[in-house]
Design an enzyme around this catalytic site. Structure first.
Site, PDB file in Angstrom:
ATOM      1  N   GLU A 186      -1.384 -15.441  -4.526  1.00 57.05           N
ATOM      2  CA  GLU A 186      -0.634 -14.300  -5.151  1.00 57.05           C
ATOM      3  C   GLU A 186       0.241 -14.849  -6.257  1.00 57.05           C
ATOM      4  OE1 GLU A 186      -0.269 -10.949  -4.905  1.00 57.05           O
ATOM      5  OE2 GLU A 186       1.488 -11.361  -5.864  1.00 57.05           O
ATOM      6  N   ASP A 243      -8.661  -8.490  -3.907  1.00 53.89           N
ATOM      7  CA  ASP A 243      -8.055  -7.311  -4.047  1.00 53.89           C
ATOM      8  C   ASP A 243      -7.316  -7.325  -5.369  1.00 53.89           C
ATOM      9  OD1 ASP A 243      -6.867  -4.758  -3.642  1.00 53.89           O
ATOM     10  OD2 ASP A 243      -5.408  -5.367  -2.058  1.00 53.89           O
ATOM     11  N   GLN A 284       0.924  -1.128   0.050  1.00 54.52           N
ATOM     12  CA  GLN A 284      -0.094   0.131  -0.038  1.00 54.52           C
ATOM     13  C   GLN A 284       0.954   1.287   0.102  1.00 54.52           C
ATOM     14  OE1 GLN A 284      -3.327  -0.002  -0.244  1.00 54.52           O
ATOM     15  NE2 GLN A 284      -3.676  -2.269  -0.222  1.00 54.52           N
ATOM     16  N   TYR A 299      -5.402 -12.370  -4.421  1.00 55.41           N
ATOM     17  CA  TYR A 299      -4.404 -11.374  -4.540  1.00 55.41           C
ATOM     18  C   TYR A 299      -3.890 -10.859  -3.546  1.00 55.41           C
ATOM     19  CZ  TYR A 299      -7.475 -11.643  -9.118  1.00 55.41           C
ATOM     20  OH  TYR A 299      -8.033 -11.799 -10.233  1.00 55.41           O
ATOM     21  N   CYS A 318      -9.282  -0.565  -6.930  1.00 48.95           N
ATOM     22  CA  CYS A 318      -8.602   0.701  -6.944  1.00 48.95           C
ATOM     23  C   CYS A 318      -9.030   1.575  -8.553  1.00 48.95           C
ATOM     24  CB  CYS A 318      -7.209   0.812  -6.826  1.00 48.95           C
ATOM     25  SG  CYS A 318      -6.397  -0.193  -8.117  1.00 48.95           S
TER      26      CYS A 318
HETATM   27  C1  LIG Z   1      -3.772  -4.465  -5.672  1.00 49.08           C
HETATM   28  S1  LIG Z   1      -2.434  -5.696  -5.177  1.00 49.08           S
HETATM   29  C2  LIG Z   1      -3.244  -6.118  -3.632  1.00 49.08           C
HETATM   30  C3  LIG Z   1      -2.199  -6.805  -2.569  1.00 49.08           C
HETATM   31  C4  LIG Z   1      -2.520  -7.243  -1.177  1.00 49.08           C
HETATM   32  N1  LIG Z   1      -3.970  -7.536  -1.127  1.00 49.08           N
HETATM   33  C5  LIG Z   1      -2.169  -5.586  -0.399  1.00 49.08           C
HETATM   34  O1  LIG Z   1      -3.158  -4.917   0.177  1.00 49.08           O
HETATM   35  O2  LIG Z   1      -1.029  -5.603  -0.139  1.00 49.08           O
HETATM   36  C6  LIG Z   1      -2.721  -6.823  -6.277  1.00 49.08           C
HETATM   37  C7  LIG Z   1      -1.843  -8.158  -5.876  1.00 49.08           C
HETATM   38  O3  LIG Z   1      -2.137  -9.199  -6.999  1.00 49.08           O
HETATM   39  C8  LIG Z   1      -0.894  -9.675  -7.299  1.00 49.08           C
HETATM   40  N2  LIG Z   1      -1.361 -10.140  -8.776  1.00 49.08           N
HETATM   41  C9  LIG Z   1      -1.614  -9.662 -10.134  1.00 49.08           C
HETATM   42  N3  LIG Z   1      -2.011 -10.411 -10.781  1.00 49.08           N
HETATM   43  C10 LIG Z   1      -2.382 -11.508 -10.176  1.00 49.08           C
HETATM   44  C11 LIG Z   1      -2.764 -12.748 -10.623  1.00 49.08           C
HETATM   45  N4  LIG Z   1      -3.419 -13.019 -12.051  1.00 49.08           N
HETATM   46  N5  LIG Z   1      -3.120 -13.803  -9.616  1.00 49.08           N
HETATM   47  C12 LIG Z   1      -2.743 -13.711  -8.502  1.00 49.08           C
HETATM   48  N6  LIG Z   1      -2.125 -12.622  -8.126  1.00 49.08           N
HETATM   49  C13 LIG Z   1      -1.967 -11.532  -8.806  1.00 49.08           C
HETATM   50  C14 LIG Z   1       0.012  -8.600  -7.602  1.00 49.08           C
HETATM   51  O4  LIG Z   1       1.172  -9.211  -7.442  1.00 49.08           O
HETATM   52  C15 LIG Z   1      -0.358  -7.818  -6.277  1.00 49.08           C
HETATM   53  O5  LIG Z   1       0.220  -8.309  -5.079  1.00 49.08           O
END
Ligand SMILES: C[S@@+](CC[C@H](N)C(=O)[O-])C[C@H]1O[C@@H](n2cnc3c(N)ncnc32)[C@H](O)[C@@H]1O
Length: 423
Positions: free
Chosen positions: A308, A353, A259, A287, A380
């Site tokens: 993740e 997320d 964040q 995620y 977001c």
């Molecule tokens: C908006 S961030 C949220 C991370 C966590 N929830 C936080 O608040 O710290 C989205 C996360 O999803 C991961 N991500 C992106 N595409 C993905 C996918 N197809 N499957 C799993 N994770 C994914 C990214 O690496 C990132 O860590």
């Protein structure tokens, strides 16, 4: 045309700004009032024939202001850049940043303390149009002291700064008032080290980040190598960033996703999920990054499954949750591929997320078959969030919506929905 003539004609082509690229239409001048703010902070204007016009200004537009803009017309609407204000809203203020307007970072500086009101109007408009009049939602404004704990700078071999909006032109910066103070103070120290060839001199992106509370400063290059700022200069570091948030300790690799304003994000998400009474048997933290939500929800669940795609993030999630005494399965995977039909039982919660683009359509479809009783969606990008809420609406009832102002001074927000499975 011979080759020489062809190549010389290529060289003399003028550079077209990205917003005007691929447009067959010539630009024209337009003058009129800003009717309202659309999602993303653009002003909405209207041509004499009723066609919609999306207006962009570097430092906020207030509904009611009369502006002049350079416009190109697309098939159904126009896109314009404001070039002059004919009337200004009295709430408009002087930006407290010397590069506001040229750096691409904060688009609401001139709205000053009224920026949250503009965002609120923008969100209200989006949610009403996309989800309907009847959807009640909570607004959580950012505290005055919320600042960024990571910033991305660019080094061109001579200058260090941010990219100008819609461009790769560097705007040199000596400080950043939107960043936590220790980070802002580290900008000239990084530049000094780059000029002095203490750090690699190759042009490229640099991330400056700090933990919580802000103190330790790390500079991370494009290859993921980090240096820690000590009183006598920069020292190579393999240390993670450390955050103390709402009584929990989290660590992650510098340069990885976390964040932007961790203390405020943890407060906002933690307070919201607590107020909504989110708890149950298994939490599917999809995620999940380095485990922020699993950690914030802590003992509200017997068990956690975190999915993740980032391997390093999952390794940190395992360590973080283990140190907090929270039994968890942390898996590296693509959420869209991992989520099975019929995921979970009625006492389980699925928390998603995703990145800005939101949920893939097949994933939303599979989530509609889930056995879990509760779903929390975090997004977001408001437009993608509303689209996903509508898709999930086939099987899930929307109970609550909250919008968190996690990105002060910009038109960005974080939307959160609580949904329950229809029997
Ligand atoms: C908006 S961030 C949220 C991370 C966590 N929830 C936080 O608040 O710290 C989205 C996360 O999803 C991961 N991500 C992106 N595409 C993905 C996918 N197809 N499957 C799993 N994770 C994914 C990214 O690496 C990132 O860590």
């Amino acid at each position: 045309m011979n080759r020489k003539a062809e190549s010389s004609s290529k060289k003399t082509k003028t550079k077209v700004p990205p917003a005007y690229r691929n447009s067959p239409a010539p630009t024209e001048s337009w003058q009129g009032p800003v009717e309202r703010l659309a999602w993303g902070g653009k002003g909405v204007g209207r041509a004499a024939d009723g066609r919609l016009l999306l207006l962009e200004a570097p430092l906020a537009l207030f509904p009611g202001e009369v502006v002049e803009a350079t416009v190109i017309w697309k098939a159904r609407h126009g896109e314009g850049r404001v070039t002059r204000w004919i009337t200004r809203d009295p709430r408009r203020t002087v930006a407290a940043c010397p590069v506001a307007g040229s750096c691409g970072g904060c688009d609401l500086w001139e709205a000053g303390r009224h920026a949250p009101d503009l965002k609120r109007q923008m969100v209200a408009d989006l949610l009403r149009r996309q989800l309907g009049e009847g959807v009640a939602w909570d607004w959580r404004p950012a505290p005055e002291e919320a600042r960024r704990h990571r910033i991305q700078l660019h080094w061109d071999g001579t200058e260090l700064g941010y990219f100008r909006r819609h461009s790769h032109t560097l705007v040199p910066v000596a400080a950043c008032p939107a960043a936590a103070e220790p980070l802002s103070l580290a900008i000239p120290r990084l530049k000094e080290a780059l000029i002095g060839r203490v750090l690699t001199t190759r042009p490229g992106r640099w991330e400056l980040s700090t933990g919580t509370p802000a103190g330790t400063i790390l500079a991370t290059d494009e290859r993921g190598r980090s240096w820690c700022l000590e009183p006598d200069g920069w020292h190579r570091s393999e240390e993670p960033l450390r955050h103390q948030l709402r009584g929990i300790a989290l660590r992650h690799e510098p340069g990885a996703f976390f964040q932007v304003s961790p203390p405020w994000a943890a407060e906002a998400f933690g307070g919201l999920l607590e107020a909504w009474g989110v708890k149950g048997r298994t939490l599917y933290d999809l995620y999940g990054g380095v485990g922020l939500f699993s950690a914030l929800l802590g003992k509200q669940f017997d068990r956690r499954v975190l999915v993740e795609s980032g391997e390093a993030a999952v390794a940190w999630a395992r360590r973080n949750l283990e140190s907090l005494g929270l039994p968890s399965d942390c898996l590296v995977g693509d959420v869209a591929a991992w989520v099975p039909e019929g995921l979970g039982h009625s006492e389980d919660v699925i928390l998603l997320d995703p990145p800005r683009a939101g949920l893939e359509p097949e994933l939303s479809g599979r989530l509609c078959t889930a056995g879990a009783g509760t779903l929390v969606l975090v997004g977001c990008d408001g437009a993608a969030f509303c689209r996903d809420v509508k898709r999930l609406g086939e099987a899930w009832d929307l109970e609550k919506v909250a919008v968190l102002d996690l990105f002060p001074l910009t038109s960005h927000v974080e939307c959160v929905a609580l949904m329950t499975k229809r029997p």
